[in-house]
Design a protein around this motif. Structure first.
Motif, PDB file in Angstrom:
ATOM      1  N   CYS A   1      38.305  30.382  27.969  1.00  0.00           N
ATOM      2  CA  CYS A   1      37.789  30.055  29.119  1.00  0.00           C
ATOM      3  C   CYS A   1      39.044  29.546  30.108  1.00  0.00           C
ATOM      4  O   CYS A   1      39.637  28.458  29.765  1.00  0.00           O
ATOM      5  CB  CYS A   1      36.797  28.737  28.826  1.00  0.00           C
ATOM      6  N   LEU A   2      38.926  29.859  31.296  1.00  0.00           N
ATOM      7  CA  LEU A   2      39.823  29.701  32.159  1.00  0.00           C
ATOM      8  C   LEU A   2      39.274  28.609  33.494  1.00  0.00           C
ATOM      9  O   LEU A   2      38.393  29.280  34.036  1.00  0.00           O
ATOM     10  CB  LEU A   2      40.410  30.751  33.220  1.00  0.00           C
ATOM     11  N   LEU A   3      39.804  27.491  33.567  1.00  0.00           N
ATOM     12  CA  LEU A   3      39.305  26.521  34.556  1.00  0.00           C
ATOM     13  C   LEU A   3      40.235  26.250  35.879  1.00  0.00           C
ATOM     14  O   LEU A   3      39.881  25.595  36.431  1.00  0.00           O
ATOM     15  CB  LEU A   3      39.180  25.218  33.678  1.00  0.00           C
ATOM     16  N   HIS A   4      41.113  27.084  35.626  1.00  0.00           N
ATOM     17  CA  HIS A   4      42.132  27.176  36.909  1.00  0.00           C
ATOM     18  C   HIS A   4      41.222  27.433  38.090  1.00  0.00           C
ATOM     19  O   HIS A   4      40.267  28.135  37.960  1.00  0.00           O
ATOM     20  CB  HIS A   4      43.362  28.056  36.837  1.00  0.00           C
ATOM     21  N   GLU A   5      41.655  26.865  39.168  1.00  0.00           N
ATOM     22  CA  GLU A   5      40.630  27.034  40.703  1.00  0.00           C
ATOM     23  C   GLU A   5      41.161  28.575  41.050  1.00  0.00           C
ATOM     24  O   GLU A   5      40.008  29.246  41.764  1.00  0.00           O
ATOM     25  CB  GLU A   5      41.135  26.110  41.613  1.00  0.00           C
ATOM     26  N   LYS A   6      41.972  29.070  40.663  1.00  0.00           N
ATOM     27  CA  LYS A   6      42.416  30.505  41.360  1.00  0.00           C
ATOM     28  C   LYS A   6      42.954  31.454  40.093  1.00  0.00           C
ATOM     29  O   LYS A   6      44.239  31.765  40.309  1.00  0.00           O
ATOM     30  CB  LYS A   6      42.843  30.542  42.461  1.00  0.00           C
ATOM     31  N   PRO A   7      42.305  31.569  38.870  1.00  0.00           N
ATOM     32  CA  PRO A   7      42.891  32.465  38.101  1.00  0.00           C
ATOM     33  C   PRO A   7      43.285  33.806  38.509  1.00  0.00           C
ATOM     34  O   PRO A   7      44.440  34.597  38.006  1.00  0.00           O
ATOM     35  CB  PRO A   7      41.890  32.559  36.972  1.00  0.00           C
ATOM     36  N   PHE A   8      42.853  34.499  39.296  1.00  0.00           N
ATOM     37  CA  PHE A   8      43.063  35.973  40.035  1.00  0.00           C
ATOM     38  C   PHE A   8      42.924  35.894  41.446  1.00  0.00           C
ATOM     39  O   PHE A   8      41.767  35.407  42.067  1.00  0.00           O
ATOM     40  CB  PHE A   8      42.074  36.862  39.208  1.00  0.00           C
ATOM     41  N   ALA A   9      44.073  36.279  41.879  1.00  0.00           N
ATOM     42  CA  ALA A   9      43.904  36.685  43.421  1.00  0.00           C
ATOM     43  C   ALA A   9      43.110  37.731  43.988  1.00  0.00           C
ATOM     44  O   ALA A   9      43.016  38.802  43.030  1.00  0.00           O
ATOM     45  CB  ALA A   9      45.336  36.972  44.133  1.00  0.00           C
ATOM     46  N   GLY A  10      42.284  37.776  44.970  1.00  0.00           N
ATOM     47  CA  GLY A  10      41.890  38.601  45.488  1.00  0.00           C
ATOM     48  C   GLY A  10      40.192  38.697  45.158  1.00  0.00           C
ATOM     49  O   GLY A  10      39.319  39.584  45.652  1.00  0.00           O
TER      50      GLY A  10
ATOM     51  N   LEU B   1      49.031  33.299  32.473  1.00  0.00           N
ATOM     52  CA  LEU B   1      47.681  32.722  31.998  1.00  0.00           C
ATOM     53  C   LEU B   1      48.011  31.648  30.830  1.00  0.00           C
ATOM     54  O   LEU B   1      47.457  30.545  30.933  1.00  0.00           O
ATOM     55  CB  LEU B   1      46.820  33.707  31.337  1.00  0.00           C
ATOM     56  N   MET B   2      48.956  31.691  30.002  1.00  0.00           N
ATOM     57  CA  MET B   2      48.940  30.922  28.801  1.00  0.00           C
ATOM     58  C   MET B   2      49.718  29.756  29.364  1.00  0.00           C
ATOM     59  O   MET B   2      49.458  28.303  29.023  1.00  0.00           O
ATOM     60  CB  MET B   2      49.725  31.465  27.699  1.00  0.00           C
ATOM     61  N   LEU B   3      50.922  29.780  30.210  1.00  0.00           N
ATOM     62  CA  LEU B   3      51.447  28.772  30.627  1.00  0.00           C
ATOM     63  C   LEU B   3      50.980  27.791  31.864  1.00  0.00           C
ATOM     64  O   LEU B   3      51.298  26.795  31.987  1.00  0.00           O
ATOM     65  CB  LEU B   3      52.973  29.273  30.728  1.00  0.00           C
ATOM     66  N   CYS B   4      50.412  28.808  32.827  1.00  0.00           N
ATOM     67  CA  CYS B   4      50.046  28.382  34.203  1.00  0.00           C
ATOM     68  C   CYS B   4      48.626  28.153  34.150  1.00  0.00           C
ATOM     69  O   CYS B   4      48.247  27.623  35.343  1.00  0.00           O
ATOM     70  CB  CYS B   4      50.769  29.230  35.048  1.00  0.00           C
ATOM     71  N   GLY B   5      47.914  28.787  33.455  1.00  0.00           N
ATOM     72  CA  GLY B   5      46.514  28.940  33.510  1.00  0.00           C
ATOM     73  C   GLY B   5      45.889  29.862  34.686  1.00  0.00           C
ATOM     74  O   GLY B   5      44.764  30.105  35.180  1.00  0.00           O
ATOM     75  N   ARG B   6      46.810  30.783  35.349  1.00  0.00           N
ATOM     76  CA  ARG B   6      46.561  31.604  36.417  1.00  0.00           C
ATOM     77  C   ARG B   6      47.463  32.778  36.493  1.00  0.00           C
ATOM     78  O   ARG B   6      48.513  32.669  35.664  1.00  0.00           O
ATOM     79  CB  ARG B   6      46.385  30.923  37.663  1.00  0.00           C
ATOM     80  N   THR B   7      46.951  33.856  36.837  1.00  0.00           N
ATOM     81  CA  THR B   7      47.886  35.075  37.036  1.00  0.00           C
ATOM     82  C   THR B   7      48.970  34.712  38.155  1.00  0.00           C
ATOM     83  O   THR B   7      48.416  34.593  39.437  1.00  0.00           O
ATOM     84  CB  THR B   7      47.054  36.355  37.111  1.00  0.00           C
TER      85      THR B   7
END
Length: 701
Positions: free
Chosen positions: A309-318, A215-221
């Motif tokens: 706040c996470l602005l990534h388009e897909k922080p969590f699969a599913g 999350l810290m480096l890529c913005g998503r899991t």
């Protein structure tokens, strides 16, 4: 909010903006009038006028507590950039003055070699310039006066996202006014693209965020087993807002209102921990600036509340990812919405013409529209049955589609009141705004008085998509104006143009379910493009047709188009490489050691039971050890294959071949590793698993 706060909102709104009202109050009349003429005519300001505006702006900023100023620009990173200078200037020995000259206001210098340039700038060619955008108001943030600017190289090449947007707005204005003149409208002087961008985002607990390196480096899991409960019960969408989130939203509104952002609507979105904020419409340039500020304040205000706040388009699969619906329309300086069906025959004929231009433009430049929303984060979202499909199409609704069909066929149309009408340019019935349901699966949906472009990703600058919309609309309106201005009979030529346009471009209109697998086959039959991902999309940037479009209108030169193509490809490679290296490190440092420790303790338990001559068969321990041992071996193999793929990877700036390599050899292994890890996670004891799970994160607030 109490009554006192309600009364204070008008005073709060725009209090940190050097607005038109402030300029009228603080500037001499001749200076204010000169600034107004600059905006209307698109001319540059005289240096003496710029000096007076700068002095007034500086005095206002200092009164508000500002000590510095900065030229605020939007490079090709998609974020904003700034370099701060104080107002101080030396005076007599030991004293200073507080100054901001017209030159300092109008132009600044920035290093142009350290931003993405796609080869337009070499490392040793560092000089770049920022130039004041007088159409966007300066504002104060963090005791600094922010001056919105464009950004270009020493040689004049465009290195930012604002410059093409301003150019596209001007071209659209010119061509739209030509069309209005054909309808006898001599009052309108300007037509402006209006935009209202909805912004989706996730809020998670800061402590959880700090325990997830991905999350810290890529913005998503990069991994995470699906939790027992996600969004299945539909209980989060429009649900009661939790107190911690409500407090965040309240402060966010206050911050945005101060800098003039018309923050209007906020609510819970579909996925757990997901929310949305939407503003009132403004011109496309201001909307872009304001959306950049919104994304910045989302992060800063969240931090004050121990949230992220996470602005990534897909922080969590599913669970659903986040998008940014770009509501686009056209407004005249007399207050008319050109995409709103009117109450008179002439208004409806005019509406049909602008509708025809939009439909034709989307059909002819569908690949460019798909391209302008393509980047790694959005690849995880588009086409995933939670957002529009990757195939571009337009939704008009039953009634408007039926009217177009009647125009194409030359037949009578029966409206919703059962009134039979012959379709001609002067006989379109009055059309209420909401005569049809909405279609959330459509990439471009007409919603009564605007088109909602739903393919944008949540982290994306809205500049590029609106540049494309503005430019293709300008191109089509120019073609229409060229044709109609030469016609002997305007009404007959208009009717023929509408019929021909709707007939030739009806393939782009689709009112069905975009998630249906049958649509893919139907779109193929129609000849529509289906570009799967960023790598497939990027060649559209340098397609001869698209390069000609943007260069023809002076929006971007062929060299600048090629540069953007290279920038996006390099970004794709670098983002994929960062994600791959992050997952490899988390696997080797965290996951595999944790699983090894857990299986080791299970094996020790089996030994202890057997030494104690217990009669239990140790089925649970044996099962877990066997399963995890097999998965660990598979994960190690996949991780080593990932490492080899990274070592063999071409340079990130090696063009389309490098991007294809990263997609096929690296990104594919990311998904392979994720699949293995997600199967391991539920088998490992909670005290051993080294990272917060999806349930931990999504329900932490």
């Amino acid at each position: 909010m109490n009554e006192k706060n309600v009364r204070s909102i008008p005073e709060l709104f725009g209090s940190m903006v050097f607005s038109q009202a402030q300029m009228r109050q603080r500037l001499p009349e001749r200076v204010y009038d000169a600034w107004q003429q600059c905006l209307i005519q698109g001319t540059s300001l005289d240096r003496s006028i710029a000096d007076e505006i700068a002095a007034a702006m500086k005095d206002w900023a200092i009164e508000k507590g500002a000590t510095h100023y900065t030229h605020w620009f939007q490079p090709m990173t998609g974020f904003t950039a700034e370099k701060h200078d104080s107002f101080i200037a030396p005076n007599v020995p030991g004293t200073i003055l507080m100054e901001l000259s017209g030159k300092e206001l109008s132009q600044g210098e920035a290093d142009a070699s350290s931003f993405p340039s796609g080869g337009l700038r070499a490392t040793f060619e560092a000089r770049g310039y920022t130039a004041w955008d007088p159409t966007s108001y300066a504002f104060i943030k963090d005791q600094t006066l922010y001056i919105p600017t464009i950004f270009c190289s020493y040689g004049g090449e465009t290195l930012d996202k604002k410059t093409p947007l301003l150019r596209s707005m001007k071209q659209l204005d010119t061509q739209a006014v030509r069309i209005l003149r054909l309808f006898g409208n001599t009052t309108v002087q300007h037509v402006t693209a209006q935009v209202g961008p909805e912004q989706e985002y996730f809020l998670i607990d800061k402590a959880m965020y700090r325990r997830r390196e991905d999350l810290m480096l890529c913005g998503r899991t990069l991994f995470g087993a699906k939790p027992p409960k996600g969004q299945e019960l539909d209980d989060h969408y429009y649900g009661a807002i939790k107190p911690r989130v409500a407090s965040f939203m309240h402060e966010l509104d206050q911050e945005l209102w101060q800098v003039g952002v018309l923050a209007k609507t906020e609510h819970n979105e579909v996925a757990p921990a997901q929310h949305e904020i939407a503003p009132v419409y403004s011109d496309a340039n201001s909307a872009c600036d304001h959306n950049q500020l919104t994304m910045e304040f989302l992060k800063k205000v969240a931090d004050r509340h121990d949230l992220v706040c996470l602005l990534h388009e897909k922080p969590f699969a599913g669970v659903n990812g986040s998008g940014k619906h770009d509501n686009w329309s056209l407004a005249t300086d007399t207050g008319e919405n050109l995409l709103k069906p009117g109450r008179t025959p002439s208004q409806n004929a005019q509406f049909l013409l602008f509708l025809a231009a939009f439909i034709k433009g989307v059909d002819e430049y569908q690949e460019m529209l798909r391209c302008c929303v393509s980047y790694p984060g959005n690849d995880h979202r588009l086409g995933g049955n939670e957002a529009p499909p990757a195939i571009v199409s337009i939704f008009l609704g039953d009634e408007l589609t039926a009217i177009l069909r009647s125009i194409i066929d030359g037949t009578a149309y029966v409206d919703i009141t059962k009134k039979k009408l012959e379709i001609g340019v002067d006989t379109l019935p009055e059309l209420p705004q909401d005569t049809t349901d909405r279609n959330r699966t459509s990439p471009l949906a007409f919603t009564g008085n605007k088109f909602e472009f739903r393919m944008l990703g949540s982290s994306q600058s809205i500049a590029s998509p609106n540049v494309v919309l503005n430019t293709i609309m300008a191109d089509e309106l120019k073609q229409f104006a060229d044709r109609l201005e030469k016609a002997e009979s305007f009404h007959q030529a208009l009717q023929e143009l509408l019929r021909d346009t709707f007939r030739d471009h009806q393939r782009i209109i689709f009112d069905g379910n975009g998630y249906d697998d049958d649509w893919v086959q139907e779109a193929k039959r129609r000849g529509l493009s289906n570009l799967r991902d960023t790598v497939d999309c990027m060649p559209a940037y340098i397609d001869e047709k698209n390069v000609a479009l943007f260069s023809r209108f002076g929006i971007l030169t062929p060299e600048e188009m090629h540069a953007r193509y290279e920038i996006h490809l390099e970004n794709y490679c670098k983002v994929t490489a960062i994600e791959a290296a992050t997952l490899r490190d988390m696997t080797l440092r965290g996951i595999l050691p944790a699983v090894t420790r857990y299986t080791g303790d299970l094996a020790k338990g089996v030994v202890r039971k057997r030494q104690a001559e217990m009669a239990t068969p140790c089925r649970v321990e044996s099962y877990l050890v066997e399963q995890l041992d097999a998965l660990s071996g598979d994960l190690l193999d996949a991780c080593q294959a990932m490492s080899r793929a990274l070592e063999a990877a071409p340079a990130a700036d090696a063009g389309i071949d490098a991007a294809r390599y990263y997609r096929d050899q690296v990104a594919s292994r990311l998904e392979e590793m994720r699949s293995i890890i997600d199967r391991m996670e539920p088998l490992v004891g909670a005290d051993y698993w080294p990272y917060p799970t999806y349930a931990d994160i999504l329900f932490s607030v």
